[in-house]
Design an enzyme around this catalytic site. Structure first.
Site, PDB file in Angstrom:
ATOM      1  N   ASP A 270       1.841   4.993   2.815  1.00  0.00           N
ATOM      2  CA  ASP A 270       2.978   4.448   3.550  1.00  0.00           C
ATOM      3  C   ASP A 270       2.643   4.257   5.026  1.00  0.00           C
ATOM      4  OD1 ASP A 270       3.692   5.859   1.243  1.00  0.00           O
ATOM      5  OD2 ASP A 270       5.721   6.253   1.944  1.00  0.00           O
TER       6      ASP A 270
ATOM      7  N   GLU B 157       4.065   1.438  -9.269  1.00  0.00           N
ATOM      8  CA  GLU B 157       3.790   2.590 -10.143  1.00  0.00           C
ATOM      9  C   GLU B 157       4.459   2.487 -11.501  1.00  0.00           C
ATOM     10  OE1 GLU B 157       4.966   5.795  -7.591  1.00  0.00           O
ATOM     11  OE2 GLU B 157       3.034   5.832  -6.564  1.00  0.00           O
TER      12      GLU B 157
ATOM     13  N   LYS C 265       8.290  -1.252 -10.100  1.00  0.00           N
ATOM     14  CA  LYS C 265       8.995  -0.316  -9.236  1.00  0.00           C
ATOM     15  C   LYS C 265       9.105  -0.917  -7.839  1.00  0.00           C
ATOM     16  CE  LYS C 265       8.643   4.520  -7.647  1.00  0.00           C
ATOM     17  NZ  LYS C 265       7.651   5.590  -7.447  1.00  0.00           N
ATOM     18  N   GLN C 266       8.069  -1.606  -7.426  1.00  0.00           N
ATOM     19  CA  GLN C 266       8.016  -2.111  -6.063  1.00  0.00           C
ATOM     20  C   GLN C 266       7.049  -3.277  -5.995  1.00  0.00           C
ATOM     21  OE1 GLN C 266       6.074   1.854  -5.497  1.00  0.00           O
ATOM     22  NE2 GLN C 266       5.461   0.883  -3.611  1.00  0.00           N
TER      23      GLN C 266
END
Lengths: 836, 836
Positions: free
Chosen positions: A380, A508, A620-621
């Site tokens: 991140d 993920e 998920k993203q």
């Protein structure tokens, strides 16, 4: 559902462009408000707990890097699984100021509170809370509490506690404490007492069940007390101390008490009505990986001596001055939109609180605001935080990169354990050792190597800091490039491309795949950047180069190999569907029926076995879409639109890392409403607790991401290979925005309105930038105004309406299927931009 | 390295066709010999520990299904991960007979032993050990100890202990004990004391650290004592008791002692020279999932009363008679090869010991001989053990299938947790709940559903036991078919085939893949078998059918759907390479350089991170090759050869499940030397401890596999869809083999020599079989002799020499690569054999 047009209750949280203000206390959402009103400086942080202690969701004081270790016990073992669990330690709590009037304790949730206001001021950096308490006997008491964690003095916090009797005289007792709650010492502190038994949630920290802080030292003397500890397993040391003073015309006496887990300094005041009492508590925390507590106590003394000598006013003034500087570099203005302005500044203020004084440490997923993710450092930082810092607080970016440099040794060891050359950075860590116990969504995310290299490259391009590279940061590039060159392989039959198998990308919800697009393009960039850095260093600084080559036993053939691998890196592209598959097999999977997945099954990870989730096309993203942003020059406009159209309807956004990226690319390709929707989802992720876990701490990556969403998304800035370009996407109903960039020491202000963009040098000499293909050198004193004919393409509708439609399967149930898109897509990938 | 032409030390282990005989005791390999000399009956088992207790690698007594549970704590949690760990309990040890002469204890490793012989007799089912001990004072003592676990009396063991002074009188004390070692109660028992600190090995059992057996009951009275326990978490109950008698002309007295974890019955004998002492100890174990210990004690009493009344001779005679029957049905003869004959019979004897009286329980991976794999039941039973039992001891096969039927409820629940319809059997379990903590090589092995259905189908075809189906076994077929129909999906673009994604096949060195060939062909067979069974039942027994349809809420459309899915099941086949890929992406992976992997890096799973292993083409065990055997009628001879050629060199054989399958297919395709190599590797896997973990217990699947390797491999038997066929592959240097098959109640003997095969009905009426395409009905009293012109194809060399060659990769290192094979391969898969 949260009303996204007005996500905050404005009665309780009135708009203030420079502060978060709360007009009403509620015991029902203390977890959330403790996070929202937390103060910290990146080194240590104090949650927004009620000053008087007692009630709380999570009483929290966190010191960046202060962690306990524990052996990870895998239910089924395998070679190379992570061994050392690491969890941030909840440090002794120095926030507590208990008050008693006529021996009645003040308990906020039970007391009659006549007036209440809490304010976290983004310009002063001070959290203050004012209230009037009517005691059971009817006396009104004005209590004003404030606290700040100093940005300029890394180890200092200042707490002020003012009590004034408004009606009548009374006996007032104020007990200032440091409490180590490690073993639940204080029965009066009812943290989490009202919450239901916890369900599993992998996003929360592993809870430590044994005593972590072993008392090593205690002292109380002349209004100052100090407690020293050593952690049981990780052998870290910690001392926290406080120094007290009182200003009042009332008569008072004081006494101290010290025990292993509790230090008290108690003032007993014979208070007269309307004669104010002010107690000032200077607090200092020092921690270390091994320095004895006595030495840390000396350091605490020096911090407290200086703070006491200078006084609280000086500390407050310095805080204001530090923040003035910060906002000058970092502020983003949203013209005429005070609600969004407030939220944006809250986010940017959090960015400072998480990173400003991390210094040699990393920036944890929750900063120093909570225990979420165990206080671990992830990718991140590099992908969501460092790009912002590089353009606003480059020294903070440099420090975060130095942290990565400091764990190269552990990362080399880890690469060996995974049978690879070079260095493999831990997916999650505090100490430098891999702490990810679930490798499929952990260690398999090899992309962290490329993420770190990317952040380093962007920092170097933004700052021109060659010295940093020559002083050893180049080792990061070399060792990560080595890892990629060894991990990938040349397929001998077929395409003779360079492939990377068995990795997990950022998303993920799909794990351990072959040729993840994000990983491959980022690895390609990593390999190229390393080769470029080595060759540039050889040219510019042969001595540093030869020192490095010797240190790393680097030979020329390696650099050639990196470039060959980068040039022939396999980039999955599906000609039939016309998109980049997330990985080589992604399109062969069934499509998850997201529109018909009920809200109570979200986020998916809490309601489906990983095997189920992995079997479907569902994200998920952002994954490919993140690559479209970070490596945007490798993709054509048509590819970006096709990819976004394909992936956006499949993306759950179950990770908060997703919205900001989706906002940026939605803005670029022309989905302006959608860009705004994601922007709002990111902007209020914590303020409106959209993911229901703000109580675990601030989503720091998202706070950084908001700057990116504004500057890169609506602002349209890009910086591929250090070439600044601007192609604005100002939302149609916005008047304008203003942001600043510090580039190679010069700060440029960008004022974007619908018709034009104005570029002004605020500090330094000049900045080069291309606006929609036209190059400009903006010089100090000569603002450049560029007219804008439009704000980019405007697409109607949303991707989902175009890309998914129901089909009937053999058993009669309806599935969602992908429909080939209709516009022409080029067959070939763009060439690799030469890096050398 | 073990010399595979003579893997046993024949000085120490002389050849005996009907026994395993040991002439020398060694403390160095007690773990191995404890396993090799274990006795058991499938319900309970006693390791071959030294009778006197004391020294041992693992003192072990195991009761099938007696397990403790514990919460599985995952280092990182996720939805649906297995929750309940299950570990077989080491039951109180009733084997112990300690002896003291003139107060000197006999300790085998320290004593002067003049003569020694230990014998496990496959015909009598008795383990006996004779030795002469010269005491420190010089007296010679003959000690004869024997033990048997009764096949006919499920809860009974008989121990006899004979002591005779050869030279002079002495005081002799014999202490017969039951010792619960749960908490290391006996400091004199030095189990594992000499071994190094253990390294992790996922194949070992999870060790239970808390007390498991809570004392609930104890009694000692008149030469009988009894101990009762309840397990702490799983709440199971257990009583073990023993009854003693003595025969001697010497004067003696006796006394008893009882405590929570120790029962003693002590004989003090004033022994004269040459006056023998015989002590008989009848032992009984009863356990239950909940019956109170008092009730179990009654059951123990009844077992012991009866055994005492009948006497040891009767028990021994019954054991012999039971085994006579067993060998009549099961024996395999290798003409003129006593060494191999002995090893083969040891294996077949283990098969009985693991399965004979499992009754309602499963057959654990280690039977009742050790703690390996925690006492869990796996697919091993269905694929390696049940096919043998169906042809030799059909009642045991039926019982094992009834165990699966009994856990259908838990399996439905598990399917729901995994978001699927129908039932998903646990990958590893004792109680019926999934206990596999590592899903990638556990729960993801959905093929267990098809394996169980396969074993059930083969049992039904071999026995014609329609009643079993009608009484509920059909539920297994229906619920597993439902699981497959729901797990797979129709690809809407492209091939419109039925695909199964996100599963792991038998080979655990590749996990969570799409369209694993083994899984898909086995699922296809499962779907077809279920449809066939439902339609046959409707035709033959409409009442049972309608009861079943109601019970399972089955509608006709489902059966149609199963057949559609079976017909259109995707079977991966690579036309370029001409083989069936193990899964859709298998051939895209890099090839592991097995020839250059040093022996100290084997097995791979103990030396490489799973991520590393998964990234390569390398097999732990046969996967496609297993499908070639089990579903052989779906593949052409050319395909079998091509597939075997491809996979054999990539197969490490790190699982003992592999060698037998490789032997069978090597024999079929014509690699006769290789078939023999794998046959020997399976035959001696435990006897020569080839995998270095025989100390954890017998590799039961491999013992069953040896029958298959002989009958299916060299014998060339196949039984696809119940059609028995014979295409022999007798090794060139073998005279002949004889084996028996029980088919639908008739037993046929097969005498295979180089020139012919003779088929004789030994019991019953007739058996139908085709020999090399010619059909024969063999009738009682009329043996059929078929001349054989050859024993199948003979290929020279080994697959590895043809299929792998060195190539140079970009960085100069040599890799191994696949080379396309040269012979023509048909493009099309064979049609699905109609199942209805």
């Amino acid at each position: 559902m949260t009303d996204m047009t007005n996500p905050l209750d404005r009665q309780r949280y009135p708009v203030d462009e420079w502060a978060l203000v709360e007009t009403e206390f509620s015991p029902a959402d203390m977890g959330r408000t403790e996070t929202l009103f937390a103060v910290g400086n990146g080194y240590f942080g104090m949650r927004g707990n009620v000053t008087e202690g007692r009630e709380g969701h999570t009483h929290g004081t966190f010191i960046n890097g202060l962690h306990e270790t524990w052996p990870i016990r895998h239910a089924e073992e395998a070679y190379g699984f992570a061994r050392v669990g690491q969890t941030i330690v909840n440090a002794p709590d120095a926030k507590i100021m208990r008050v008693y009037v006529d021996d009645e304790p003040f308990l906020i949730s039970e007391a009659e509170v006549l007036d209440y206001s809490r304010r976290l001021d983004f310009r002063t950096g001070v959290l203050s809370r004012d209230l009037v308490w009517r005691t059971p006997s009817g006396k009104r008491v004005l209590i004003q509490a404030s606290r700040m964690v100093s940005f300029s003095d890394r180890h200092l916090a200042v707490i002020q506690y003012d009590v004034t009797l408004l009606d009548a005289d009374a006996s007032v007792v104020v007990s200032s404490q440091i409490l180590n709650r490690q073993d639940g010492t204080d029965e009066y502190d009812r943290a989490k007492s009202t919450t239901a038994p916890e369900q599993f949630d992998p996003r929360k920290a592993e809870s430590l069940t044994e005593r972590v802080l072993q008392p090593r030292f205690k002292r109380a003397d002349g209004g100052r007390y100090m407690l020293g500890y050593r952690t049981t397993n990780s052998n870290m040391t910690l001392v926290c101390g406080a120094d007290h003073s009182i200003e009042t015309e009332n008569a008072w006496e004081e006494s101290s008490h010290i025990a292993d887990d509790l230090a008290k300094h108690v003032y007993r005041i014979k208070a007269k009505a309307n004669k104010p009492i002010r107690i000032t508590k200077m607090v200092s925390y020092h921690s270390s990986r091994g320095v004895p507590t006595r030495e840390l106590a000396d350091r605490c003394d020096r911090t407290l001596d200086r703070a006491r000598a200078e006084g609280a006013e000086t500390a407050v003034a310095r805080q204001r001055s530090w923040l003035d500087d910060y906002w000058q570099r970092t502020d983003v203005e949203l013209h005429g939109q005070p609600e969004l302005q407030q939220a944006m500044r809250w986010n940017l203020f959090q960015l400072a609180q998480a990173s400003a004084r991390a210094d040699g440490q990393g920036v944890a997923a929750k900063g120093v605001s909570g225990t979420g993710y165990g206080g671990h450092y992830f990718w991140d930082t590099e992908i969501y935080v460092l790009p912002v810092l590089s353009y606003t607080s480059p020294i903070a970016a440099r420090n975060a990169l130095r942290f990565r440099q400091s764990i190269l040794g552990e990362s080399r060891t880890r690469a060996k354990e995974l049978n690879q050359h070079g260095a493999l950075f831990p997916w999650r860590t505090i100490s430098g050792q891999e702490s990810s116990a679930y490798y499929a969504a952990g260690t398999a995310q090899y992309h962290i190597d490329a993420d770190i290299s990317y952040a380093l490259s962007q920092y170097l391009l933004a700052t021109g800091d060659r010295d940093f590279l020559a002083r050893g940061a180049i080792d990061i590039l070399v060792e990560t490039a080595r890892m990629w060159a060894d991990l990938g392989f040349w397929r001998t039959n077929g395409d003779s491309a360079f492939h990377i198998h068995g990795v997990t990308g950022p998303d993920e919800y799909t794990t351990v795949v072959n040729d993840n697009l994000y990983t491959n393009v980022m690895a390609r960039s990593n390999l190229g950047a390393a080769a470029h850095a080595v060759r540039t260093l050889r040219r510019d600084d042969p001595v540093a180069h030869s020192r490095m080559a010797k240190r790393l036993a680097l030979h020329d053939g390696e650099v050639d190999e990196w470039l060959r691998a980068a040039e022939r890196m396999y980039i999955p592209f599906d000609k039939t569907v016309g998109i980049h598959p997330q990985d080589a097999q992604f399109l062969e999977k069934e499509v998850w029926d997201l529109p018909n997945t009920p809200p109570d099954k979200r986020p998916l990870l809490l309601h489906y076995h990983p095997l189920v989730i992995y079997r479907f096309q569902v994200l998920k993203q952002a994954d490919v879409v993140l690559a479209l942003f970070l490596q945007g020059d490798l993709f054509t406009d048509e590819q970006k639109l096709a990819d976004f159209d394909y992936y956006d309807p499949l993306t759950t956004g179950d990770s908060t890392l997703s919205a900001v990226v989706q906002s940026i690319i939605a803005a670029e390709v022309g989905y302006q409403e959608l860009a705004m929707k994601y922007f709002m989802a990111g902007l209020f992720v914590d303020l409106a607790d959209l993911h229901h876990n703000t109580s675990d701490g601030v989503h720091v990556a998202s706070t950084g991401g908001m700057w990116s969403a504004l500057v890169f998304g609506f602002g349209g800035l890009r910086d591929h290979n250090g070439n600044l370009t601007l192609d604005p996407r100002l939302p149609a109903d916005w008047d304008g925005i203003t942001f600043r960039l510090t580039v190679k020491g010069s700060r440029m202000r960008v004022d974007l309105v619908q018709e034009s963009v104005t570029l002004t040098i605020e500090e330094g000499t000049e900045v080069s930038i291309a606006v929609r293909g036209v190059h400009h050198t903006v010089e100090a004193g000569s603002p450049v105004v560029v007219s804008l004919a439009h704000q980019g393409p405007r697409l109607k509708g949303t991707p989902s309406s175009k890309r998914i439609e129901g089909e009937r399967r053999a058993d009669g149930s309806v599935i969602t299927a992908t429909v080939p898109i209709s516009w022409p897509i080029g067959d070939d990938l763009p060439e690799l931009t030469a890096v050398d």
